[in-house]
Design an enzyme around this catalytic site. Structure first.
Site, PDB file in Angstrom:
ATOM      1  CE  LYS A 111      -4.424  -1.590   2.096  1.00 10.05           C
ATOM      2  NZ  LYS A 111      -5.441  -1.547   2.951  1.00 10.05           N
ATOM      3  CE  LYS A 194     -10.347 -13.024  -3.678  1.00  7.51           C
ATOM      4  NZ  LYS A 194     -10.309 -12.918  -2.289  1.00  7.51           N
ATOM      5  CE  LYS A 197     -14.660  -6.676  -0.830  1.00  6.72           C
ATOM      6  NZ  LYS A 197     -15.022  -7.008   0.539  1.00  6.72           N
TER       7      LYS A 197
HETATM    8  P1  AMP Z   1     -12.149  -9.746   0.697  1.00  9.51           P
HETATM    9  O1  AMP Z   1     -13.493  -9.418   0.088  1.00  9.51           O
HETATM   10  O2  AMP Z   1     -11.283 -10.098  -0.428  1.00  9.51           O
HETATM   11  O3  AMP Z   1     -11.638  -8.806   1.672  1.00  9.51           O
HETATM   12  O4  AMP Z   1     -12.619 -11.302   1.339  1.00  9.51           O
HETATM   13  C1  AMP Z   1     -13.167 -11.181   2.726  1.00  9.51           C
HETATM   14  C2  AMP Z   1     -13.226 -12.679   3.058  1.00  9.51           C
HETATM   15  O5  AMP Z   1     -14.355 -13.363   2.184  1.00  9.51           O
HETATM   16  C3  AMP Z   1     -12.180 -13.348   2.907  1.00  9.51           C
HETATM   17  O6  AMP Z   1     -11.825 -13.909   4.124  1.00  9.51           O
HETATM   18  C4  AMP Z   1     -12.503 -14.733   1.963  1.00  9.51           C
HETATM   19  O7  AMP Z   1     -12.371 -15.796   2.714  1.00  9.51           O
HETATM   20  C5  AMP Z   1     -13.912 -14.526   1.577  1.00  9.51           C
HETATM   21  N1  AMP Z   1     -14.169 -14.467   0.205  1.00  9.51           N
HETATM   22  C6  AMP Z   1     -13.615 -13.310  -0.772  1.00  9.51           C
HETATM   23  N2  AMP Z   1     -13.790 -13.602  -2.142  1.00  9.51           N
HETATM   24  C7  AMP Z   1     -14.254 -14.868  -2.232  1.00  9.51           C
HETATM   25  C8  AMP Z   1     -14.519 -15.699  -3.274  1.00  9.51           C
HETATM   26  N3  AMP Z   1     -14.518 -15.518  -4.481  1.00  9.51           N
HETATM   27  N4  AMP Z   1     -14.832 -17.128  -2.838  1.00  9.51           N
HETATM   28  C9  AMP Z   1     -14.883 -17.539  -1.723  1.00  9.51           C
HETATM   29  N5  AMP Z   1     -14.737 -16.554  -0.442  1.00  9.51           N
HETATM   30  C10 AMP Z   1     -14.224 -15.492  -0.782  1.00  9.51           C
END
Ligand code: AMP
Ligand code: TRP
Length: 328
Positions: A111, A194, A197
């Protein structure tokens, strides 16, 4: 009962991936643990935030988690900044953390490289996270891969503090990752990455507050293959396997059951069923969300969470002051 704590950044949007990969597991875990869930708004301001947006996101996120099945009777739900002891404890811990440790953190390096001018908070961020955890003598902190290093630092800080000042903190267990080895929900357009967002191409990402027509369109146009056979094979059939994974996570059917269900059927028929299931789940969540967001239920829950956690945090803060020789 073991204690479990989760901090959430108020980022505004939640994807189907977040729901199936993390929130659904939190809902299952609330039965097994004494659970603490808070919105990490103090962490959010380590980078620039629009104040109006931030406040809106905090409330929306809480409403969404409640709508997803997080039960206020089984979780302490609170906002980090409403419990001033988090920041107070963080300062005491900062004075027991080395600059070298913080400047070596991968997230800080990433960052800080992106900006020429970044806040000191970006550097001390992991100490605040350690405070969030250590205040409550938490056993388990489920985090994604990106937060693993911060959790290890929290352990190091606790161990060091206990050595220097005597038993003060419970050492949290080493990381359990929701990312684990489990199959992540993938982007519908590009199933090699994956669902996230932050993806550029929104056609591959389903948001929890998205409308049904838009969800259906995205699923119907998801990338597949030319084989015309619904079976799980992530290496050779990443698109179809992703849809099978989504369908299985929602219906609790096994991959084999799904294979049998769609034997001889075409991808269009399969996708229609996946879309129906996703829309069913998402509209239930949206219905609850719309009820909660305009009620005073959220304020009641947050008042309770704040008062409950503040008591615990104040005690810990007083103990630390005592051990460190602060005040009279
Ligand atoms: P993030 O939105 O990337 O900060 O992720 C927050 C939590 O959501 C993480 O701990 C991941 O385990 C879960 N997560 C985010 N994206 C995915 C995805 N595409 N598939 C499964 N779990 C996800
Ligand atoms: N840093 C975490 C994230 O960005 C959020 C967080 C803050 C957190 N404090 C925490 C997570 C304590 C677990 C425990 O996702």
């Amino acid at each position: 009962m073991k204690k479990m704590l989760t901090g959430l950044q108020p980022s505004g949007v939640i994807t189907l991936g977040n729901y199936l990969g993390a929130i659904k597991k939190m809902v299952e875990n609330q039965e097994k643990y004494d659970s603490y869930i808070f919105i990490a708004d103090l962490h959010a301001i380590t980078v620039t935030q629009d104040p109006v947006e931030l406040r809106k996101n905090i409330k929306n996120l809480i409403a969404l988690y409640l709508a997803c099945g997080i039960d206020p009777n089984k979780n302490k739900i609170y906002i980090q900044s409403e419990n001033e002891y988090h920041a107070n404890v963080s300062w005491l811990l900062e004075c027991n953390t080395y600059y070298g440790e913080l400047s070596r953190m991968t997230q800080f390096k990433d960052k800080s490289l992106k900006h020429t001018n970044f806040s000191a908070g970006l550097l001390t961020y992991p100490v605040l996270m350690a405070a969030d955890i250590l205040i409550y003598d938490v056993d388990i902190v489920p985090v994604g891969k990106d937060q693993k290093q911060h959790l290890e630092l929290a352990r190091d800080i606790a161990i060091r503090f206990n050595k220097k000042y005597g038993e003060t903190f419970k050492i949290p267990e080493p990381v359990i990752s929701f990312d684990g080895n489990e199959f992540l929900v993938k982007d519908l357009q590009n199933p090699s990455i994956k669902m996230s967002k932050s993806s550029e191409n929104k056609k591959g990402v389903i948001m929890l507050l998205e409308d049904a027509d838009s969800i259906r369109k995205k699923i119907m146009s998801a990338t597949t293959d030319s084989e015309m056979s619904v079976h799980f094979d992530p290496k050779n059939k990443p698109g179809i396997s992703n849809l099978i994974h989504i369908y299985s996570s929602i219906t609790n059917k096994t991959y084999d059951e799904i294979k049998d269900e769609f034997k001889g059927k075409n991808y269009g028929e399969f996708k229609k069923c996946v879309a129906d299931e996703v829309i069913r789940v998402v509209s239930e969540i949206q219905e609850k969300y719309n009820k909660i967001i305009n009620s005073d239920e959220i304020d009641k829950i947050l008042d309770e969470g704040r008062d409950y956690t503040r008591k615990i945090a104040k005690e810990k803060y007083e103990l630390l002051k005592e051990k460190m020789g602060l005040g009279r």
